[in-house]
Write a protein that holds these residues in place. Structure first.
Motif, PDB file in Angstrom:
ATOM      1  N   ASP A   1       0.849  -1.351   0.103  1.00  0.00           N
ATOM      2  CA  ASP A   1       0.094  -0.053  -0.193  1.00  0.00           C
ATOM      3  C   ASP A   1       0.840   1.214   0.046  1.00  0.00           C
ATOM      4  O   ASP A   1       0.565   2.339  -0.626  1.00  0.00           O
ATOM      5  CB  ASP A   1      -1.063  -0.025   1.256  1.00  0.00           C
ATOM      6  N   GLU A   2       1.973   1.170   0.887  1.00  0.00           N
ATOM      7  CA  GLU A   2       2.825   2.410   0.858  1.00  0.00           C
ATOM      8  C   GLU A   2       3.662   2.775  -0.409  1.00  0.00           C
ATOM      9  O   GLU A   2       3.918   3.763  -0.594  1.00  0.00           O
ATOM     10  CB  GLU A   2       3.723   2.270   1.966  1.00  0.00           C
ATOM     11  N   GLU A   3       3.700   1.770  -1.257  1.00  0.00           N
ATOM     12  CA  GLU A   3       4.214   1.904  -2.676  1.00  0.00           C
ATOM     13  C   GLU A   3       3.519   2.203  -3.601  1.00  0.00           C
ATOM     14  O   GLU A   3       3.956   2.801  -4.609  1.00  0.00           O
ATOM     15  CB  GLU A   3       5.168   0.560  -2.952  1.00  0.00           C
TER      16      GLU A   3
ATOM     17  N   VAL B   1       3.419   4.914  -7.934  1.00  0.00           N
ATOM     18  CA  VAL B   1       3.199   4.145  -9.052  1.00  0.00           C
ATOM     19  C   VAL B   1       1.778   4.482  -9.554  1.00  0.00           C
ATOM     20  O   VAL B   1       1.622   4.953 -10.778  1.00  0.00           O
ATOM     21  CB  VAL B   1       2.996   2.699  -8.779  1.00  0.00           C
ATOM     22  N   TYR B   2       0.847   5.127  -9.016  1.00  0.00           N
ATOM     23  CA  TYR B   2      -0.367   5.712  -9.262  1.00  0.00           C
ATOM     24  C   TYR B   2       0.049   6.952  -9.821  1.00  0.00           C
ATOM     25  O   TYR B   2      -0.732   7.356 -10.987  1.00  0.00           O
ATOM     26  CB  TYR B   2      -1.059   5.762  -8.018  1.00  0.00           C
ATOM     27  N   ARG B   3       0.760   7.840  -9.280  1.00  0.00           N
ATOM     28  CA  ARG B   3       1.083   9.173  -9.957  1.00  0.00           C
ATOM     29  C   ARG B   3       1.600   8.837 -11.460  1.00  0.00           C
ATOM     30  O   ARG B   3       1.341   9.634 -12.347  1.00  0.00           O
ATOM     31  CB  ARG B   3       1.912  10.022  -9.040  1.00  0.00           C
ATOM     32  N   ARG B   4       2.674   7.852 -11.531  1.00  0.00           N
ATOM     33  CA  ARG B   4       3.129   7.613 -13.037  1.00  0.00           C
ATOM     34  C   ARG B   4       2.223   6.968 -13.856  1.00  0.00           C
ATOM     35  O   ARG B   4       1.972   7.313 -15.042  1.00  0.00           O
ATOM     36  CB  ARG B   4       4.297   6.589 -12.715  1.00  0.00           C
ATOM     37  N   PHE B   5       0.994   6.285 -13.192  1.00  0.00           N
ATOM     38  CA  PHE B   5      -0.209   5.777 -14.079  1.00  0.00           C
ATOM     39  C   PHE B   5      -0.967   7.015 -14.658  1.00  0.00           C
ATOM     40  O   PHE B   5      -1.278   6.945 -15.784  1.00  0.00           O
ATOM     41  CB  PHE B   5      -0.867   4.883 -13.112  1.00  0.00           C
TER      42      PHE B   5
END
Length: 522
Positions: free
Chosen positions: A358-360, A364-368
């Motif tokens: 969850d903390e990672e 990743v979501y920002r890049r997505f």
């Protein structure tokens, strides 16, 4: 009852030795997790004595994996001890030690008179070193594998002698490598059969084979060896490895599965995980799977000929000996885009084989979202490259924070970059012969460093006019090369990310590697 064939995966060790391939510790851990899902029996995690980073990678994989984890070592006490220390947290540790046994290798590697003046004396020395290495490894670890390097070109009598001796010293697995990919399938099968008849204690150890693909015969040699008594196959995902690579795991496993009418063998591999494992390894290493590659290539289940299409429409078995689903070729209706949330993204990533805490998830979501804002739909291949890019950035020495390019037919290309490095900000501008050159010069000025760029490639990583572009940059210093990879819908940004990553890898090597060896074994 079918006999089980043990699958020994060496993607993280021999596979990483592929020219241009480079895996950081986190990427190795991610691949090891996927290899466990795949169901391999043994994961060879690396060569701990070669560098601190190799040691850390083996240690991390050993601490997390429920499979047997093997660490490679030369037949040298310090190497063996380093392997054992790296395996200290493993649930099922295996020390894998090797030494050259062919006359060609012995006369080359052991040319010094301290090993003996004649070939026979040198052979005696090598045999003693092999026995001593196995005995020492056995004193530390109950599971010991011995490899007779270049066994494919080793005298049969001497190979039998050394095999018998190392089994008596405690080896539980004896590996017969075709290190140079030289042997013919029928010849290699006879070599295994000959060992079984010559070595009286051969039943006390598992016979393994490790075949290279220099003549394109690695899989054929492996299957021939299995038919003649070998019960462990050493292989790698996508067949990557030294020179032309190793025997391909997916080809061995699917050949055994599809042609089960010819033998009584089985493996523990979940074939539905093959495709996603292949794509993960390809993404992290930057080694593209050739389109016509068996099992996992882009064209493996594609049909263009009208005759083939007609046959497929009437009966899939006319031109397919296995289904795409049997190897996990994805068929999904989930559409990801700018309106997708974190839960949907995480679920799709997990379905593709990526373990994300969850903390990672947030970075990743920002890049997505950066990709989703530029594309109407984000496909599975986009996510794979996104994950390769994101994981490669973890722990990277440098981070690209800002990039601005001014370029055109009537202007001088200018680049401005802002780079984060250890809580400090470095910002510079530069001009160049094109936007990429300007970008590279700005990066060098910002960091006050320079490098020799020996390779630069750009390709479309996914399909369509809004495709992700992948850039690879290879740099070289006096000792070795470093390859960086960047992914973005903006190819200039991808190039900057790739160059920065390559520079970061060079910095990590300079700071952390103190005793890297040059000999990489079987």
């Amino acid at each position: 009852m079918k006999e089980k064939i043990l699958v020994f995966d060496t993607t993280l060790r021999d596979g990483e030795q592929s020219p241009g391939a480079s895996l950081n510790v986190q990427e190795k851990v991610e691949i090891a997790r996927q290899l466990e899902k795949l169901g391999v029996d043994i994961i060879e995690a690396g060569f701990p004595a070669s560098s601190p980073l190799q040691f850390e990678a083996v240690e991390r994989v050993a601490g997390e994996s429920a499979a047997v984890v093997a660490a490679l070592s030369r037949a040298v006490e310090s190497d063996i001890l380093s392997a054992w220390k790296a395996l200290s947290r493993a649930k099922k540790p295996r020390i894998h030690t090797f030494i050259s046994t062919s006359d060609i290798h012995i006369q080359g590697k052991f040319a010094s008179d301290r090993y003996g003046r004649t070939l026979d004396e040198k052979r005696r020395t090598v045999l003693r070193m092999a026995v001593d290495a196995v005995a020492y490894a056995k004193s530390l670890c109950g599971d010991v594998e011995f490899s007779a390097e270049d066994a494919g070109r080793t005298d049969p009598g001497y190979l039998a002698e050394i095999t018998e001796a190392v089994i008596a010293a405690g080896a539980t697995t004896v590996n017969i490598p075709d290190t140079t990919g030289y042997t013919w399938p029928s010849e290699f099968g006879r070599k295994i059969a000959d060992l079984r008849s010559r070595v009286p204690n051969i039943g006390e150890a598992t016979i393994s084979v490790h075949c290279h693909n220099d003549l394109g015969l690695a899989v054929a040699n492996t299957l021939s060896a299995l038919e003649n008594g070998a019960r462990q196959a050493e292989c790698s995902i996508n067949g990557i490895g030294e020179r032309a690579g190793n025997a391909s795991l997916e080809e061995i496993v699917m050949a055994l599965k599809v042609r089960s009418d010819l033998h009584d063998f089985e493996t523990a591999v979940d074939t539905r995980e093959i495709y996603r494992t292949s794509r993960m390894v390809s993404t992290f290493t930057g080694i593209i799977v050739q389109p016509n590659k068996a099992i996992v290539g882009e064209n493996a289940f594609s049909h263009e000929s009208g005759i083939h299409q007609d046959g497929m429409l009437k009966n899939r078995q006319t031109y397919e000996v296995m289904t795409p689903e049997s190897v996990g070729v994805p068929k999904t209706s989930i559409v990801l885009g700018r309106h997708s949330g974190k839960h949907g993204l995480k679920a799709r990533l997990e379905a593709l084989g990526y373990a994300i805490a969850d903390e990672e998830l947030e970075p990743v979501y920002r890049r997505f979202m950066e990709i989703a804002d530029k594309k109407k739909e984000v496909y599975d291949d986009d996510l794979r490259f996104l994950m390769g890019d994101t994981l490669a950035d973890r722990g990277s020495a440098y981070t690209l924070d800002y990039l601005h390019i001014n370029s055109g037919t009537a202007s001088i290309p200018t680049a401005t970059v802002r780079i984060l490095f250890r809580d400090r900000v470095y910002e510079e501008s530069a001009t160049g012969d094109g936007p990429v050159d300007a970008c590279f010069r700005a990066i060098e000025r910002a960091l006050s460093i320079s490098s020799m760029v020996t390779g630069y490639t750009v390709r479309s990583a996914t399909a369509g006019r809004e495709a992700l572009g992948e850039a690879q940059v290879r740099i070289r210093d006096a000792e070795r090369s470093y390859t960086g990879r960047g992914v973005s819908t903006d190819i200039i940004e991808a190039s900057a990310r790739a160059y920065i990553q390559a520079l970061g890898l060079r910095l990590e090597h300079e700071e952390n590697t103190t005793n890297e060896t040059t000999e990489h074994g079987v």
